[in-house]
Design an enzyme around this catalytic site. Structure first.
Site, PDB file in Angstrom:
ATOM      1  N   ASP A  10       0.047  14.670   1.925  1.00 30.33           N
ATOM      2  CA  ASP A  10       0.784  15.798   2.534  1.00 30.33           C
ATOM      3  C   ASP A  10       1.441  15.474   3.879  1.00 30.33           C
ATOM      4  O   ASP A  10       1.294  16.248   4.843  1.00 30.33           O
ATOM      5  CB  ASP A  10      -0.149  17.015   2.676  1.00 30.33           C
ATOM      6  CG  ASP A  10      -0.662  17.530   1.339  1.00 30.33           C
ATOM      7  OD1 ASP A  10      -0.342  16.927   0.297  1.00 30.33           O
ATOM      8  OD2 ASP A  10      -1.409  18.529   1.344  1.00 30.33           O
ATOM      9  N   LYS A 108       1.232  19.432  -5.824  1.00 27.59           N
ATOM     10  CA  LYS A 108       0.021  20.235  -6.049  1.00 27.59           C
ATOM     11  C   LYS A 108       0.210  21.600  -5.422  1.00 27.59           C
ATOM     12  O   LYS A 108       1.098  21.782  -4.578  1.00 27.59           O
ATOM     13  CB  LYS A 108      -1.202  19.537  -5.444  1.00 27.59           C
ATOM     14  CG  LYS A 108      -1.108  19.355  -3.946  1.00 27.59           C
ATOM     15  CD  LYS A 108      -2.265  18.518  -3.429  1.00 27.59           C
ATOM     16  CE  LYS A 108      -2.182  18.345  -1.930  1.00 27.59           C
ATOM     17  NZ  LYS A 108      -2.292  19.622  -1.194  1.00 27.59           N
ATOM     18  N   CYS A 153      -6.981  18.831   2.898  1.00 29.55           N
ATOM     19  CA  CYS A 153      -6.470  18.076   1.753  1.00 29.55           C
ATOM     20  C   CYS A 153      -6.916  16.619   1.741  1.00 29.55           C
ATOM     21  O   CYS A 153      -7.141  16.051   0.675  1.00 29.55           O
ATOM     22  CB  CYS A 153      -4.958  18.225   1.668  1.00 29.55           C
ATOM     23  SG  CYS A 153      -4.525  19.929   1.214  1.00 29.55           S
TER      24      CYS A 153
HETATM   25  C1  VGL Z   1      -3.410  21.949   3.492  1.00 29.32           C
HETATM   26  C2  VGL Z   1      -4.056  24.082   4.009  1.00 29.32           C
HETATM   27  C3  VGL Z   1      -3.213  24.601   3.047  1.00 29.32           C
HETATM   28  C4  VGL Z   1      -3.531  20.483   3.757  1.00 29.32           C
HETATM   29  C5  VGL Z   1      -2.575  22.441   2.513  1.00 29.32           C
HETATM   30  O1  VGL Z   1      -2.599  19.717   3.412  1.00 29.32           O
HETATM   31  O2  VGL Z   1      -4.568  20.055   4.329  1.00 29.32           O
HETATM   32  N1  VGL Z   1      -4.154  22.773   4.223  1.00 29.32           N
HETATM   33  N2  VGL Z   1      -2.481  23.769   2.308  1.00 29.32           N
END
Ligand code: VGL
Ligand code: ZN
Length: 207
Positions: A10, A108, A153
């Site tokens: 991410d 995702k 994540c």
């Molecule tokens: C994430 C919260 C919501 C992350 C993704 O990438 O850690 N955290 N969506």
């Protein structure tokens, strides 16, 4: 066949300073990723990729605020600000990331009914993103994980890697945490360690 892969979690605009769910100093992970990639034959990236009506957004639950916790179809769910919406700049990878070195991207969080912190499975473990199967098919048995955010994540991706039978390393200096509670990142690292994840820094693998 390569037996090691790098998983970049991410590394998106919305998790960097100025983004909708900004992680403090999240952008510092980008140069670590760029340094690491040349040391791997195989690099994959996960991308948080929500539809606008996603159930993890506080805005989709009247009367709720970001960071409230609700029950979402049977699972506890932290409600987040609207982030990483498909087709918006916030969902894009950070512009400093060397995209050309990424072999495959796994999205995702695309199902509005369930969140997906891990790059391997949704939070209910009902569906796979295809990442684990693809890595196995490439001959990978060992993964190196880094990115955003340490306490969500990254943590769930590394834990799922172990559950799914991969050897797993956490590149700790390539991670930053949300830290809803101070210490969340440190506790996440301890959880990963307890699950057999080996914690190291980029320098110790030559990057
Ligand atoms: C994430 C919260 C919501 C992350 C993704 O990438 O850690 N955290 N969506
Ligand atoms: Zn998300």
């Amino acid at each position: 066949m390569p037996n090691r892969a790098l998983i970049l979690v991410d590394l998106q605009n919305d998790f960097c300073p100025g983004g909708a769910l900004a992680v403090a100093r999240g952008d510092e992970t980008i140069e670590v990723a760029n340094r690491l990639m040349p040391h791997f034959d195989l690099v994959v990236a996960t991308q948080d990729f929500h539809p606008r009506d996603h159930g993890s957004f506080a805005a989709n639950h009247p009367g709720k605020q970001p960071y409230d916790v609700i029950d979402l179809h049977g699972l506890p769910q932290v409600l987040w600000p609207v982030h990483c919406v498909q087709g918006t700049p916030g969902a894009d990878f950070h512009p400093g990331l060397v995209r050309a070195r990424i072999d495959r991207v796994f999205t995702k969080g695309t199902d509005p009914t369930v969140d997906s912190y891990s790059g391997f499975h949704d939070n209910g473990r009902r569906k796979s993103t295809g990442l684990g199967e693809w890595l196995r098919g490439q001959g990978v048995d060992t993964v190196y994980v880094m990115g955003l955010a340490t306490d969500y994540c990254v943590k769930f991706t590394a834990l799922d890697a172990r559950t799914d039978g991969f050897a797993a390393y956490l590149v700790e200096d390539g991670c930053r945490g949300v830290e809803l509670k101070p210490g969340d990142s440190e506790r996440a690292v301890e959880e990963m360690r307890a699950a057999g994840v080996v914690v190291l820094d980029a320098g110790s693998i030559g990057a």
